[in-house]
Write a protein that holds these residues in place. Structure first.
Motif, PDB file in Angstrom:
ATOM      1  N   GLY A  32       0.821  -1.215  -0.099  1.00 19.46           N
ATOM      2  CA  GLY A  32      -0.046   0.157   0.025  1.00 19.46           C
ATOM      3  C   GLY A  32       0.824   1.424   0.167  1.00 19.46           C
ATOM      4  N   GLY A  33       2.106   1.191   0.125  1.00 16.41           N
ATOM      5  CA  GLY A  33       2.969   2.184  -0.135  1.00 16.41           C
ATOM      6  C   GLY A  33       3.565   2.581  -1.547  1.00 16.41           C
ATOM      7  N   ARG A  34       3.196   1.656  -2.362  1.00 19.02           N
ATOM      8  CA  ARG A  34       3.541   1.597  -3.941  1.00 19.02           C
ATOM      9  C   ARG A  34       2.229   1.919  -4.612  1.00 19.02           C
ATOM     10  N   ARG A  35       1.250   1.328  -4.390  1.00 14.59           N
ATOM     11  CA  ARG A  35      -0.151   1.514  -5.026  1.00 14.59           C
ATOM     12  C   ARG A  35      -1.353   1.775  -3.944  1.00 14.59           C
ATOM     13  N   LYS A  71       4.522  -5.035  -9.709  1.00 13.11           N
ATOM     14  CA  LYS A  71       4.919  -5.212 -11.110  1.00 13.11           C
ATOM     15  C   LYS A  71       4.112  -4.551 -11.983  1.00 13.11           C
ATOM     16  N   GLU A  72       2.776  -4.830 -11.725  1.00 16.68           N
ATOM     17  CA  GLU A  72       1.619  -4.300 -12.274  1.00 16.68           C
ATOM     18  C   GLU A  72       1.595  -2.365 -12.288  1.00 16.68           C
ATOM     19  N   GLY A  73       1.986  -2.105 -11.169  1.00 17.78           N
ATOM     20  CA  GLY A  73       2.042  -0.806 -10.780  1.00 17.78           C
ATOM     21  C   GLY A  73       2.928  -0.298 -11.657  1.00 17.78           C
ATOM     22  N   TYR A  74       4.289  -0.737 -11.931  1.00 20.65           N
ATOM     23  CA  TYR A  74       5.112  -0.209 -12.999  1.00 20.65           C
ATOM     24  C   TYR A  74       4.700  -0.239 -13.996  1.00 20.65           C
ATOM     25  N   MET A  75       4.124  -1.353 -14.696  1.00 19.96           N
ATOM     26  CA  MET A  75       3.610  -1.460 -16.036  1.00 19.96           C
ATOM     27  C   MET A  75       2.375  -0.146 -16.311  1.00 19.96           C
ATOM     28  N   THR A  76       1.651  -0.007 -15.310  1.00 19.75           N
ATOM     29  CA  THR A  76       0.645   0.905 -15.430  1.00 19.75           C
ATOM     30  C   THR A  76       1.178   2.400 -15.636  1.00 19.75           C
ATOM     31  N   SER A  77       1.996   2.541 -14.860  1.00 20.18           N
ATOM     32  CA  SER A  77       3.040   3.933 -14.821  1.00 20.18           C
ATOM     33  C   SER A  77       3.680   4.149 -16.040  1.00 20.18           C
ATOM     34  N   LEU A 133       2.915   6.927 -18.999  1.00 22.34           N
ATOM     35  CA  LEU A 133       4.225   7.657 -19.612  1.00 22.34           C
ATOM     36  C   LEU A 133       3.970   7.975 -20.953  1.00 22.34           C
ATOM     37  N   ASP A 134       3.885   6.782 -21.476  1.00 24.63           N
ATOM     38  CA  ASP A 134       3.907   6.699 -23.071  1.00 24.63           C
ATOM     39  C   ASP A 134       2.703   7.301 -23.906  1.00 24.63           C
ATOM     40  N   GLN A 135       1.504   7.031 -23.110  1.00 27.63           N
ATOM     41  CA  GLN A 135       0.093   7.634 -23.563  1.00 27.63           C
ATOM     42  C   GLN A 135       0.295   9.058 -23.612  1.00 27.63           C
ATOM     43  N   TRP A 136       0.901   9.729 -22.653  1.00 29.19           N
ATOM     44  CA  TRP A 136       0.729  11.073 -22.498  1.00 29.19           C
ATOM     45  C   TRP A 136       1.971  11.973 -22.513  1.00 29.19           C
TER      46      TRP A 136
END
Length: 294
Positions: free
Chosen positions: A139-142, A254-260, A264-267
């Motif tokens: 919960g300190g990551r996502r 890992k999913e949090g990293y992938m979402t971020s 980044l790429d999207q925007w």
């Protein structure tokens, strides 16, 4: 560093803290076990009388934090590992939480870490050695709906620790942020509080509260195995800065990293549209290096 290390563990009367104390003692080290109510730890004193010191401590009190470290030094002559474990959870939508309820999360979960780090750093600095182990959370990551206060406090712990790690590394002091997933402790039981519910948030937060009740007692994480891992990293010359614990924790992070990265790429076009024309990225090199600077 001495072969037998001296540990100070906060919030050690039950749950993960209790498992850490027992696991470290079983492996031969010395432990200063602290809690608001140390009477619950008395049963351990008979078996480990020479290697266990019980100290009453409310981590939200800076003077008590200083005194606990002082007692550890007075008794054992040094301190090698601080485990900041004290904390609790509160479930509710942000609007459901009173200012005192939300503030209590920050005061204990984050303020307690600040107090203990301030208390121990002069000793670690003078020794030119020491290891701070922060018990954070996935919960300190996502963030997850219903845990705004908890996530805010743990995100704060992560930010403080990441910066502190860079500042203390040249002094011979190590930092590890431990991020457990679901462990079979009382985190969602006796250590959990609930805000007064509001009907509007029932579909999201209410559902989460019901799920947590069924999840409690079935978590896959073994606290005794977590204690073993902490013992292992205490012996490492270069321990990890961050260490998620558990298969779910690894996947969640890992999913949090992938979402971020996807975001980044999207925007990208908007992100890069704010640069002054003709500016160079060279001025940002120092910040980009982060904890690689020495």
């Amino acid at each position: 560093m001495t072969e037998r290390l001296v540990w100070l563990v906060t919030g050690s009367s039950r749950g993960l803290g209790r498992a850490i104390v027992e696991g470290i003692l079983e492996r031969g080290d010395v432990v200063v076990a602290t809690a608001r109510k140390v009477a619950e730890l008395q049963s351990l004193t008979e078996k480990y009388a020479d290697r266990l010191l019980l100290v009453a401590l409310d981590v939200t009190n800076p003077e008590q934090a200083q005194a606990a470290v002082g007692q550890a030094i007075k008794r054992y002559g040094r301190l090698d590992v601080l485990v900041n474990n004290a904390g609790y959870g509160l479930i509710g939508a942000f609007e459901e939480m009173s200012p005192d309820e939300f503030g209590g999360q920050m005061t204990t979960n984050f303020g307690g870490v600040v107090n203990m780090c301030r208390a121990v750093l002069p000793t670690f600095r003078s020794q030119r050695s020491g290891h701070i182990i922060q018990i954070s959370s996935i919960g300190g990551r996502r963030g997850s709906a219903g845990l705004s206060g908890y996530a805010a406090s743990k995100f704060a712990v992560e930010g403080l620790s990441e910066v502190l790690a860079q500042e203390i590394a040249p002094l011979g002091i190590k930092m590890t942020i431990v991020e457990p997933g679901g462990f079979r402790t009382d985190w969602a039981g006796a250590s959990m509080s609930f805000a007064t519910p509001m009907e509007s948030y029932e579909p999201v937060v209410g559902a989460f509260k019901e799920w947590i009740k069924t999840y409690t007692g079935t978590e896959p994480g073994d606290p005794a195995k977590a204690a073993k891992v902490l013992f292992e990293i205490s012996r490492m010359e270069e321990p990890p800065l961050r260490l998620p614990l558990g298969v779910f924790a690894k996947q969640f992070v890992k999913e949090g990293y992938m979402t971020s990265l996807t975001e980044l790429d999207q925007w990208s076009s908007l992100i890069e549209a704010t640069e002054i024309d003709g500016s160079s990225d060279e001025s940002h090199t120092f910040l980009a290096l982060g904890d690689k600077t020495k």
